[in-house]
Scaffold this motif. Structure first.
Motif, short mmCIF file in Angstrom:
data_model
loop_
_atom_site.label_atom_id
_atom_site.label_comp_id
_atom_site.label_asym_id
_atom_site.label_seq_id
_atom_site.Cartn_x
_atom_site.Cartn_y
_atom_site.Cartn_z
N SER A 203 0.87 -1.22 0.07
CA SER A 203 0.12 -0.01 0.01
C SER A 203 0.95 1.28 0.07
O SER A 203 0.39 2.33 -0.04
CB SER A 203 -0.96 -0.04 1.23
N GLY A 204 2.06 0.94 -0.05
CA GLY A 204 3.12 2.26 -0.05
C GLY A 204 3.62 2.56 1.29
O GLY A 204 4.24 3.93 1.31
N PHE A 205 3.44 2.06 2.49
CA PHE A 205 4.02 2.32 3.49
C PHE A 205 5.59 2.01 3.61
O PHE A 205 5.98 1.23 3.16
CB PHE A 205 3.52 1.55 4.92
N THR A 206 6.17 3.11 4.19
CA THR A 206 7.66 3.17 3.76
C THR A 206 8.49 3.04 5.23
O THR A 206 9.64 3.09 5.33
CB THR A 206 8.32 4.34 3.34
N GLY A 207 7.59 3.08 6.24
CA GLY A 207 8.30 2.81 7.58
C GLY A 207 9.23 1.55 7.77
O GLY A 207 8.80 0.59 7.06
N GLN A 208 9.96 1.34 9.00
CA GLN A 208 10.52 0.06 8.82
C GLN A 208 10.01 -0.66 10.33
O GLN A 208 9.65 -0.19 11.37
CB GLN A 208 11.88 0.67 9.74
N LEU A 209 9.46 -2.08 9.87
CA LEU A 209 8.92 -2.74 10.69
C LEU A 209 9.58 -4.08 11.05
O LEU A 209 10.34 -4.58 10.30
CB LEU A 209 7.46 -3.60 9.90
N VAL A 210 9.70 -4.29 12.17
CA VAL A 210 10.74 -5.42 12.87
C VAL A 210 9.82 -6.51 13.43
O VAL A 210 9.18 -6.07 14.43
CB VAL A 210 11.83 -5.05 13.72
N HIS A 211 9.72 -7.60 12.97
CA HIS A 211 8.81 -8.84 13.46
C HIS A 211 9.65 -9.54 14.61
O HIS A 211 10.97 -10.00 14.24
CB HIS A 211 8.65 -9.84 12.38
N VAL A 212 9.29 -9.15 15.81
CA VAL A 212 10.15 -9.84 17.00
C VAL A 212 9.49 -11.20 17.46
O VAL A 212 8.48 -10.98 18.18
CB VAL A 212 10.40 -8.70 18.19
N ASN A 213 10.22 -11.99 17.44
CA ASN A 213 9.40 -13.38 17.73
C ASN A 213 10.33 -14.14 18.53
O ASN A 213 10.19 -15.46 18.59
CB ASN A 213 9.26 -14.17 16.25
N SER A 214 11.45 -13.75 19.29
CA SER A 214 12.10 -14.64 20.20
C SER A 214 12.54 -13.46 21.24
O SER A 214 12.98 -12.45 20.98
CB SER A 214 13.37 -15.39 19.66
N ILE A 215 13.17 -14.13 22.51
CA ILE A 215 13.64 -13.30 23.67
C ILE A 215 15.00 -13.02 23.20
O ILE A 215 15.43 -12.02 23.48
CB ILE A 215 13.67 -14.09 24.82
N GLU A 216 15.92 -13.72 22.46
CA GLU A 216 17.05 -13.43 22.16
C GLU A 216 17.06 -12.33 21.19
O GLU A 216 17.90 -11.54 21.21
CB GLU A 216 17.73 -14.71 21.24
N GLN A 217 16.11 -12.18 20.05
CA GLN A 217 16.24 -11.07 19.18
C GLN A 217 15.63 -9.79 20.14
O GLN A 217 16.37 -8.72 19.71
CB GLN A 217 15.06 -11.26 18.15
N ALA A 218 14.73 -9.92 20.85
CA ALA A 218 14.35 -8.67 21.62
C ALA A 218 15.55 -8.15 22.63
O ALA A 218 15.75 -6.92 22.63
CB ALA A 218 13.06 -9.25 22.51
N ALA A 219 16.39 -9.22 22.99
CA ALA A 219 17.66 -8.77 24.07
C ALA A 219 18.55 -7.77 23.33
O ALA A 219 19.14 -6.88 23.88
CB ALA A 219 18.16 -9.90 24.43
N ALA A 220 18.54 -8.12 21.86
CA ALA A 220 19.58 -7.21 21.17
C ALA A 220 18.90 -5.96 20.62
O ALA A 220 19.64 -5.02 19.92
CB ALA A 220 19.89 -7.96 20.01
N LEU A 221 17.69 -5.46 21.01
CA LEU A 221 16.94 -4.45 20.51
C LEU A 221 16.88 -3.33 21.44
O LEU A 221 16.63 -3.49 22.64
CB LEU A 221 15.57 -4.63 19.95
N GLU A 222 16.76 -2.13 21.07
CA GLU A 222 16.54 -0.83 21.77
C GLU A 222 14.98 -0.94 22.53
O GLU A 222 14.18 -1.22 21.82
CB GLU A 222 16.79 0.52 21.00
N THR A 223 15.01 -0.37 23.86
CA THR A 223 13.73 -0.30 24.26
C THR A 223 13.03 0.83 23.67
O THR A 223 13.25 1.79 23.14
CB THR A 223 13.85 0.04 25.79
N PRO A 224 11.55 0.14 23.41
CA PRO A 224 10.71 1.17 22.80
C PRO A 224 10.07 2.03 23.74
O PRO A 224 10.19 1.94 24.93
CB PRO A 224 9.65 0.09 22.38
#
Length: 326
Positions: A203-224
Motif C-alpha cells: 500500500s506504499g507504507f515506507t516505515g521500518q517494521l521489525v518482527h520480534v519473535n524471540s527473547i534473544e532477538q528482543a534482547a539485542a533491540l533498543e527499548t521502545p
C-alpha cells in the motif's frame, strides 16, 4: 509536534482536498443523521459517545446503529438525503473501501476505513469519502495525555503487541505522526505479522517494521518508548501467546520506561496487560482515550467544526460512567 488542536484542524483541512464544504449553518440547525454500519454491535459505546458530542456542539443530529450482515444495505443507507456521514465497523471496514468515491491516504495505507464524510464535487454533486480515524485516536491518545513522552519518543523505536484490527492503524500513527524510527511487531502467530508487513508495503507504507519473535532477538533491540497493546483481555494460553507475552515483559521490565496505550477496554479498562505495565513502572493510557479521540475526529469531519467547539470532558465522563455500569 503540533498541538492537539493543530493536528485535528489539519484533519479537517485535508478533507477539503476531496471537495468543498458539505455543511453550512442551516444544516447544523436541521435534524440530520449519522449511523454506524456493522454487525454484533450490542455492546458498542459509539451511540453514547456521539450523542454526547452532538449535544455539546448544539446540533440536532443523531447517531444510530445499522446492524446487518448484508453489505448491500450500505449504499442505500448512506445516500439518504438526511445523512451527513457514517461510521463503519467490522466486518465491513475493508469491503467498503470500494463502495465510496475516494479514500484518504490513511485509509489506503491502513487498508480499512471506519468513517465516511461528505464533500461537494465541482458540479455540486455529493462525494462520499472514506477515511480511517482509528489512527487519529492512537495519535491523540498519546499527544493529549503525555506530550513530553511523545517528544522523547521522536526517532526512537515503538512497539505494537498483537495483529488485530487496531494494529495497522497503530503502526500508521506511530510511524507517520509520532516519529517512531522503527516499529517492533509482537504477536502470537508469525504468519499474521508477515501478512501485515506485506500488505502495508504493497500500500506504499515506507516505515521500518521489525518482527520480534524471540527473547534473544528482543534482547539485542533498543527499548521502545511508545507501545500499543491490541490484544483482547484473555490470559495467554497457546505457545505463541505465551511467547508474545514473554517478549513484551522482557521490554517492559527493563530500566528504561515509556508509555503504553492499551487499546482493549471492554469489559474492563484495566486489563491484565494494563496491570503488567503499571507494575513494571510504565505510564499507562486507557483505550477509551483512543476511542473517544477517533470519534471526535469523525465529528470534526462531519460537522466541519474546529476541535475547540467540542466538550471533551463531558464525553470522557459519560464513557467512564458507562464502563463502570457495564
Amino acid at each position: 509536534m503540533g498541538s492537539a488542536s493543530h493536528t485535528e484542524d489539519e484533519t479537517l483541512a485535508a478533507s477539503f482536498k476531496f471537495g468543498t464544504s458539505f455543511v453550512d449553518a442551516s444544516k447544523r440547525e436541521t435534524p440530520l443523521r449519522t449511523f454506524l454500519f456493522g454487525y454484533k454491535l450490542a455492546r458498542t459505546l459509539a451511540p453514547l459517545l456521539h450523542s454526547t458530542l452532538f449535544d455539546g456542539i448544539s446540533v440536532p443530529w443523531t447517531y444510530k446503529v445499522h446492524e446487518t450482515q448484508d453489505a448491500s444495505e450500505f449504499l442505500p443507507a448512506l445516500k439518504q438525503s438526511d445523512i451527513v456521514g457514517c461510521a463503519v465497523t467490522m466486518p465491513f471496514k475493508v469491503k467498503m473501501m470500494s463502495a465510496v468515491d475516494d479514500v484518504t491516504n490513511e485509509g489506503r495505507v491502513i487498508g480499512a476505513i471506519n468513517t465516511v464524510f461528505l464533500r461537494k464535487a465541482p458540479d455540486g454533486s455529493t462525494r462520499y469519502i472514506g477515511t480511517n480515524t482509528d489512527c487519529v485516536g492512537v495519535r491523540e491518545a498519546f499527544q493529549q495525555n503525555y506530550p513530553d513522552i511523545v517528544q522523547r519518543a521522536q526517532g526512537k523505536p515503538a512497539m505494537v503487541v498483537g495483529a488485530g484490527g487496531a494494529c495497522r492503524a497503530s503502526i500508521y500513527a506511530l510511524s507517520e505522526w509520532l516519529g517512531a524510527s522503527q516499529i517492533y511487531l509482537v504477536n502470537r502467530l508469525d504468519d499474521e505479522v508477515e501478512s501485515i508487513i506485506d500488505s502495508l508495503k504493497e500500500s506504499g507504507f515506507t516505515g521500518q517494521l521489525v518482527h520480534v519473535n524471540s527473547i534473544e532477538q528482543a534482547a539485542a533491540l533498543e527499548t521502545p518508548v511508545l507501545v500499543v497493546g491490541t490484544v483482547p483481555d484473555f490470559p495467554p494460553q497457546s505457545p505463541g501467546e505465551i511467547l508474545a507475552r514473554e517478549i513484551s515483559n522482557h521490554f517492559l521490565n527493563r530500566p528504561e520506561k515509556g508509555c503504553i496505550l492499551e487499546m482493549c477496554y471492554f469489559p474492563r479498562p484495566r486489563t491484565e496487560f494494563f496491570e503488567l505495565g503499571i507494575n513494571a513502572g510504565w505510564t499507562m493510557i486507557y483505550g477509551t482515550e483512543a476511542m473517544i479521540w477517533q470519534g471526535v475526529a469523525q465529528q470534526i469531519l462531519w460537522s466541519e467544526l474546529p476541535i475547540q467547539n467540542f466538550k471533551l470532558t463531558e464525553a470522557k465522563e459519560v464513557i467512564a460512567k458507562a464502563l463502570l455500569a457495564s
